[in-house]
Design a protein around this motif. Sequence first.
Motif, mmCIF file in Angstrom:
data_model
loop_
_atom_site.group_PDB
_atom_site.id
_atom_site.type_symbol
_atom_site.label_atom_id
_atom_site.label_comp_id
_atom_site.label_asym_id
_atom_site.label_seq_id
_atom_site.Cartn_x
_atom_site.Cartn_y
_atom_site.Cartn_z
ATOM 1 N N THR A 114 0.844 -1.083 0.016
ATOM 2 C CA THR A 114 0.065 0.010 0.011
ATOM 3 C C THR A 114 0.744 1.414 -0.116
ATOM 4 N N TYR A 115 2.012 1.204 0.992
ATOM 5 C CA TYR A 115 2.997 2.503 1.062
ATOM 6 C C TYR A 115 3.613 2.654 -0.493
ATOM 7 N N LEU A 116 4.039 1.430 -1.081
ATOM 8 C CA LEU A 116 4.792 1.710 -2.491
ATOM 9 C C LEU A 116 3.623 2.143 -3.499
ATOM 10 N N VAL A 117 2.592 1.775 -3.564
ATOM 11 C CA VAL A 117 1.430 2.128 -4.649
ATOM 12 C C VAL A 117 1.109 3.622 -4.224
ATOM 13 N N LEU A 122 1.404 4.186 -8.509
ATOM 14 C CA LEU A 122 1.515 2.775 -9.332
ATOM 15 C C LEU A 122 -0.134 1.934 -9.482
ATOM 16 N N TRP A 123 -1.020 3.063 -9.555
ATOM 17 C CA TRP A 123 -2.469 2.130 -9.381
ATOM 18 C C TRP A 123 -2.524 1.390 -10.574
ATOM 19 N N LEU A 124 -2.238 1.814 -11.765
ATOM 20 C CA LEU A 124 -2.799 1.004 -12.922
ATOM 21 C C LEU A 124 -1.843 -0.160 -13.088
ATOM 22 N N ALA A 129 -0.211 -6.041 -12.563
ATOM 23 C CA ALA A 129 0.862 -6.873 -11.828
ATOM 24 C C ALA A 129 0.017 -7.897 -11.206
ATOM 25 N N VAL A 130 -0.746 -7.541 -10.186
ATOM 26 C CA VAL A 130 -1.229 -8.300 -9.164
ATOM 27 C C VAL A 130 -2.460 -9.265 -9.777
ATOM 28 N N VAL A 131 -3.105 -8.717 -10.821
ATOM 29 C CA VAL A 131 -4.131 -9.557 -11.445
ATOM 30 C C VAL A 131 -3.545 -10.601 -12.300
ATOM 31 N N VAL A 132 -2.525 -10.352 -13.055
ATOM 32 C CA VAL A 132 -1.640 -11.318 -13.849
ATOM 33 C C VAL A 132 -0.988 -12.211 -12.914
ATOM 34 N N ILE A 133 -0.442 -11.876 -11.959
ATOM 35 C CA ILE A 133 0.473 -12.894 -11.075
ATOM 36 C C ILE A 133 -0.485 -13.700 -10.477
ATOM 37 N N TYR A 171 10.204 1.756 -12.482
ATOM 38 C CA TYR A 171 9.520 1.207 -11.257
ATOM 39 C C TYR A 171 9.361 -0.391 -11.036
ATOM 40 N N ALA A 172 10.258 -1.054 -11.715
ATOM 41 C CA ALA A 172 10.372 -2.371 -11.590
ATOM 42 C C ALA A 172 10.498 -3.056 -10.236
ATOM 43 N N ALA A 173 11.150 -2.569 -9.383
ATOM 44 C CA ALA A 173 11.462 -3.073 -8.208
ATOM 45 C C ALA A 173 10.166 -3.013 -7.230
ATOM 46 N N PRO A 174 9.491 -1.816 -7.067
ATOM 47 C CA PRO A 174 8.051 -1.607 -6.200
ATOM 48 C C PRO A 174 7.132 -2.489 -6.945
#
Length: 238
Positions: A114-117, A122-124, A129-133, A171-174
Motif C-alpha cells: 500500500t505504501y509503495l502504491v 502505481l495504481w494501474l 501486476a497483481v491480476v496477472v500474477i 518502477y520494476a522493483a516496487p
Amino acid sequence: MDSQVHYLPLTPGLFSILVIIFVVLIILIQLRILRYAYMRLGIGPGAALLVLFGSLIGSYFNIPITILPGHPVRTGEIVDFFGMRYIVPVVTAFPGTVLAVNVGGAVIPTLMSTYLVLRYQLWLKAAIAVVVIAIVIHTMATPVNGVGIAVPVFVPVVVTAILAFLLSREYAAPLAYIGGSMGTLIGADLLNLDKISGLGAPIASIGGAGTFDGIFLTGILAVLLAGIASPPRPRPAW
C-alpha cells in the motif's frame, strides 16, 4: 486456542535457511554491495531490512478471523510439497478449521505494498501486476491436506521479476514487491478459500504455511532481480 494458532510455517531447518539468507543480506548491505539495489525499491537499506525482519518474526503469529465448518483430521505432522516441509500444528479440541491471517506473510506485505502504491502512484501498473500474477499463481496453487493452499516456492519470484520489468524499468522493483506479495496472497489463498474447509487443516493461515516462503523470497529475490536491471532510484510521486 490462542496459543495454538501461533507456530512456525516451516520446519526449523527450512526456516533457518531463510534466517541465513536474511543474515547474508545484512552483511552485503553493510558492505554496500546491495545498498543501491534496495534504494531502487524506494526505501533505505535499514527500512528494507526492518520489513524483512518483521516478516520473519511475524510469520510465527496468526490473527484468527473465523472458524470454518468441518473437523481437522491432521495434527502435529510435517507435510512435504515441492521440496518444502510445512508444519501442521499440534491442536486439541478444535471445532473446525481456524481461518487466520499471518502477520509476516500477509499483514506486513499488504502495508508495504500500500505504501509503495501511494508513494509512486502505481495504481494501474500495480493492478495489472497483481491480476496477472494472481492468475498465474492460482493455476499452480495446490490444496494440501493438513496445510491449506501451497504454491511452488520459486514461481512467485520468477514470474514477478519478469513481469515487473516488462511493465516498467523505472518502477520494476516496487512493482515486483507489490505484484509478488499481493498476487500470491490473492491467487493462492483468497481465491481458494472455498477449498480450505475440506483439507483437514486445523489452521488455515492466509500468507502462512504454503505461501509464506514464496512471499518472503519474493521480497528478496524478485526485488533484486528487477532492481538490478532498472535505472537509478525511481522518482516518488510525492
